[in-house]
Design a protein around this motif. Structure first.
Motif, PDB file in Angstrom:
ATOM      1  N   ASP A  52     118.273 -30.635  70.623  1.00  0.00           N
ATOM      2  CA  ASP A  52     118.773 -31.979  70.953  1.00  0.00           C
ATOM      3  C   ASP A  52     118.088 -32.574  72.182  1.00  0.00           C
ATOM      4  O   ASP A  52     118.311 -33.744  72.503  1.00  0.00           O
ATOM      5  CB  ASP A  52     120.292 -31.941  71.219  1.00  0.00           C
ATOM      6  N   HIS A  54     115.480 -34.401  74.497  1.00  0.00           N
ATOM      7  CA  HIS A  54     114.555 -35.495  74.176  1.00  0.00           C
ATOM      8  C   HIS A  54     113.104 -35.102  74.464  1.00  0.00           C
ATOM      9  O   HIS A  54     112.842 -34.233  75.306  1.00  0.00           O
ATOM     10  CB  HIS A  54     114.907 -36.745  74.985  1.00  0.00           C
ATOM     11  N   LEU A  58     108.781 -39.416  76.450  1.00  0.00           N
ATOM     12  CA  LEU A  58     109.469 -40.716  76.390  1.00  0.00           C
ATOM     13  C   LEU A  58     109.719 -41.258  77.797  1.00  0.00           C
ATOM     14  O   LEU A  58     110.048 -42.419  77.975  1.00  0.00           O
ATOM     15  CB  LEU A  58     110.816 -40.582  75.655  1.00  0.00           C
ATOM     16  N   PRO A 181     114.181 -41.566  85.377  1.00  0.00           N
ATOM     17  CA  PRO A 181     114.754 -42.289  84.241  1.00  0.00           C
ATOM     18  C   PRO A 181     115.635 -43.471  84.646  1.00  0.00           C
ATOM     19  O   PRO A 181     115.998 -44.286  83.805  1.00  0.00           O
ATOM     20  CB  PRO A 181     115.578 -41.219  83.508  1.00  0.00           C
ATOM     21  N   SER A 187     112.199 -46.233  79.439  1.00  0.00           N
ATOM     22  CA  SER A 187     113.054 -46.276  78.234  1.00  0.00           C
ATOM     23  C   SER A 187     113.546 -44.886  77.821  1.00  0.00           C
ATOM     24  O   SER A 187     114.002 -44.691  76.699  1.00  0.00           O
ATOM     25  CB  SER A 187     112.275 -46.919  77.074  1.00  0.00           C
ATOM     26  N   TYR A 188     113.462 -43.913  78.743  1.00  0.00           N
ATOM     27  CA  TYR A 188     113.945 -42.566  78.428  1.00  0.00           C
ATOM     28  C   TYR A 188     115.425 -42.647  78.033  1.00  0.00           C
ATOM     29  O   TYR A 188     116.206 -43.333  78.685  1.00  0.00           O
ATOM     30  CB  TYR A 188     113.743 -41.651  79.641  1.00  0.00           C
ATOM     31  N   PRO A 189     115.826 -41.950  76.949  1.00  0.00           N
ATOM     32  CA  PRO A 189     117.186 -42.165  76.401  1.00  0.00           C
ATOM     33  C   PRO A 189     118.341 -41.680  77.278  1.00  0.00           C
ATOM     34  O   PRO A 189     119.485 -42.037  77.027  1.00  0.00           O
ATOM     35  CB  PRO A 189     117.177 -41.354  75.091  1.00  0.00           C
ATOM     36  N   TYR A 190     118.077 -40.862  78.297  1.00  0.00           N
ATOM     37  CA  TYR A 190     119.177 -40.318  79.102  1.00  0.00           C
ATOM     38  C   TYR A 190     118.823 -40.453  80.582  1.00  0.00           C
ATOM     39  O   TYR A 190     117.820 -39.895  81.030  1.00  0.00           O
ATOM     40  CB  TYR A 190     119.404 -38.843  78.742  1.00  0.00           C
ATOM     41  N   ASP A 191     119.625 -41.200  81.350  1.00  0.00           N
ATOM     42  CA  ASP A 191     119.219 -41.452  82.739  1.00  0.00           C
ATOM     43  C   ASP A 191     120.113 -40.761  83.779  1.00  0.00           C
ATOM     44  O   ASP A 191     120.141 -41.144  84.933  1.00  0.00           O
ATOM     45  CB  ASP A 191     119.140 -42.957  83.025  1.00  0.00           C
ATOM     46  N   GLY A 237     125.466 -35.428  77.220  1.00  0.00           N
ATOM     47  CA  GLY A 237     124.104 -35.450  76.681  1.00  0.00           C
ATOM     48  C   GLY A 237     123.253 -34.257  77.059  1.00  0.00           C
ATOM     49  O   GLY A 237     123.659 -33.105  76.941  1.00  0.00           O
ATOM     50  N   GLU A 238     122.044 -34.568  77.524  1.00  0.00           N
ATOM     51  CA  GLU A 238     121.088 -33.511  77.881  1.00  0.00           C
ATOM     52  C   GLU A 238     121.616 -32.581  78.974  1.00  0.00           C
ATOM     53  O   GLU A 238     121.391 -31.369  78.930  1.00  0.00           O
ATOM     54  CB  GLU A 238     119.776 -34.154  78.377  1.00  0.00           C
TER      55      GLU A 238
END
Length: 561
Positions: A52, A54, A58, A181, A187-191, A237-238
């Protein structure tokens, strides 16, 4: 305390999820409150997987960072891995330097001195790089505001790669690559990564170029989990996946330094809470009391016996730190009372002799007594340095921003920040900070809040119910351990104050006509013994109690009324 119940979620979604997962509706409700509304989302939540994570590329500038490091290796340049003296910084430096050293030897580490250099990238660090022929600095957990310092390095032909997670200002440094991020154009999906987390994404990107997979990087996750826990970033998330697997590494095959700390404690299995309260303070103690280098040496030591030696030195630093923070907290509380500031909206205290290494801890301690935004100042060279801590719901970083005319330098997060100012600006700053907080804080926030997930009948508590709650770990911000409320409970009549100074409360509670009872412990709630003579309401979490080889479910009381 204010008891605030989380909003009721959509009942239809709760019913559907309960059916799909074969769990009771109370558990389904807790999941929906955490934005887990489908079978797939629940599966991802309960069974995190490293798949999962990323793609690191990215993240803005990741390609540039990797290319610059590859060029440095090809040209046999010296690389300096630079990071802060706290847990996030020292774990990040240990992570990136030890990974690079697996295939390249011209790598050294640098931790700034808390007292001589202060927080973040320092001119002394850049001078050290120049004197020792380093042409590339990788800055971890700092650097996003080091505009002048990166320019200074450029004049000396030293390049910077910045890996940070703090809030960027309007301008970012002119570095080769800025990995953060939180940048608006990233635009990284997790900041919500911590500094060590951003460092991990960098080694993940480097590993992909060496045909390594995520499994090759699992041994580094003990460092990442420690940083996530210590830096109090959201456990979503991450971060949740990295902490979940990092905790497994801590409990099965930790690096020698972490193993040496655990070895001293004789504790079998560590939870994320143990990481926060046992491992992190010891790593932090090195930078607070002596030098952050000790922490990096401990965390990168390949020989277990040497790690044991480092760990015992750090244990001494930690004991000294505890003594100091007790002493300074006492002194600060006297100062507040002497100045008749018990009714202010803020706590701002100063003593030039207070140890700079513990003022952040003291600020947190003062909030336990006077629940309001707090700053603790001490002398640092010819300036004053402070640690700021806030109360839940109030952005202390924004408040400091509104006082910036009196501040030399500041940085940090919503709930914790650091700053320096000139001695002649202290009184003006103190007045302005009080004014800003008084005019902007919702007065409700000055009473500690306990957020309750849902009401629960004691009869609903079963081994299966508790097992599912346990599987929601690791807990942390945005995925806290569920807090329940039960009304009209009674004590069996043997409730008592316990602990050396009778500060804790030990009860055995039952509800209504159901005579099944539960052991309950309330840390710091000893003074509420009078509340338990008749029926009362409790707010609590569930935990396991092991006594004389027997395991039972115990209620950990947060408040009662």
């Amino acid at each position: 305390m204010r008891w605030t119940f989380k909003p009721e979620p959509d009942y239809k979604i709760v019913e559907r999820l309960a059916e799909e997962l074969s769990i009771d509706k109370t558990l389904a409700k807790i999941l929906v409150q955490r934005n887990i509304t489908t079978f797939q989302e629940a599966k991802k939540f309960f069974r995190p997987t490293l798949k999962d994570l990323h793609d690191p590329f990215l993240m803005k500038d990741m390609g540039l960072a990797v290319q610059r490091i590859e060029n440095a290796i090809e040209n046999e340049e010296n690389i300096l891995v630079f990071g802060d003296y706290d847990v996030d910084g020292t774990t990040a430096v240990s992570l990136v330097s030890s990974y690079l050293k697996t295939f390249y030897s011209n790598v050294a580490t640098y931790i700034p001195d808390r007292y001589d250099e202060g927080y973040g990238v320092s001119y002394q660090g850049i001078d050290f790089a120049e004197d020792n022929d380093f042409s590339l600095i990788i800055a971890l957990d700092c650097g996003i505001k080091a505009i002048d310092k990166v320019t200074y390095a450029k004049e000396k032909n030293i390049d910077f790669i910045i890996c940070d997670h703090h809030k960027p200002g309007d301008e970012v440094p002119n570095a080769i690559a800025v990995l953060n991020p939180k940048q608006i154009d990233c635009s990284y999906p997790y900041d919500e990564l911590c500094g060590c987390g951003v460092g991990f994404k960098l080694i993940q990107a480097l590993a992909s170029k060496r045909n390594q997979t995520i499994n090759d990087l699992v041994p580094y996750l003990d460092l990442v989990a420690t940083a996530i826990a210590a830096d109090i970033v959201p456990m979503t998330g991450e971060n949740r996946a990295l902490a979940y697997f990092g905790l497994q590494v801590i409990n099965t095959q930790p690096r020698n330094g972490i193993k040496a700390i655990i070895h001293q404690l004789q504790k079998k299995e560590l939870t994320i809470t143990d990481v926060v309260f046992i491992i992190a303070p010891r790593i932090n103690a090195a930078g607070r009391m002596k030098h952050g280098n000790y922490a990096v040496e401990l965390l990168t030591e390949m020989d277990f016996d040497s790690a044991i030696t480092f760990a015992s030195s750090i244990e001494t630093f930690n004991s000294d730190r505890k003594e100091l923070d007790k002493k300074i907290t006492k002194s600060a509380l006297y100062q507040i009372e002497d100045n008749n500031e018990t009714d202010s909206y803020t706590t701002v205290v100063y003593n030039e002799n207070w140890h700079k290494g513990v003022i952040g801890i003291v600020a947190s301690r003062l909030i336990e007594t006077y629940y309001r935004p707090t700053l603790v100042f001490t002398k640092s060279g010819d300036k004053l340095a402070a640690s700021a801590r806030s109360v839940k719901g109030f952005d202390v970083y924004d408040a400091l921003d509104q006082c910036s005319e009196f501040i030399e330098q500041f940085g940090g997060h919503k709930y914790a920040a650091g700053l320096t100012l000139l001695p002649e600006n202290y009184e003006n700053f103190k007045f302005k900070f009080e004014e800003v907080v008084k005019n902007t804080i919702d007065k409700e926030l000055l009473t500690p809040e306990i957020t309750i997930d849902t009401e629960l009948e004691l009869s609903e508590i079963s081994p299966k119910f508790f097992r599912i709650i346990q599987q929601m770990a690791p807990f942390g911000p945005l995925n806290m351990k569920p807090i329940f409320a039960s009304t009209s409970v009674r004590d069996n009549g043997y409730g008592k104050q316990v602990g050396e100074d009778k500060t804790h409360l030990k009860l055995t509670v039952f509800q209504g006509s159901d005579r099944k009872s539960y052991g309950a412990i309330g840390f710091g709630l000893g003074a509420k013994i009078n509340c338990v003579e008749n029926e009362f309401d409790i707010a609590y979490s569930l935990d396991e109690n092991v006594w004389n080889g027997n395991t039972s479910i115990q209620l950990v009381l947060k408040d009662l009324k």
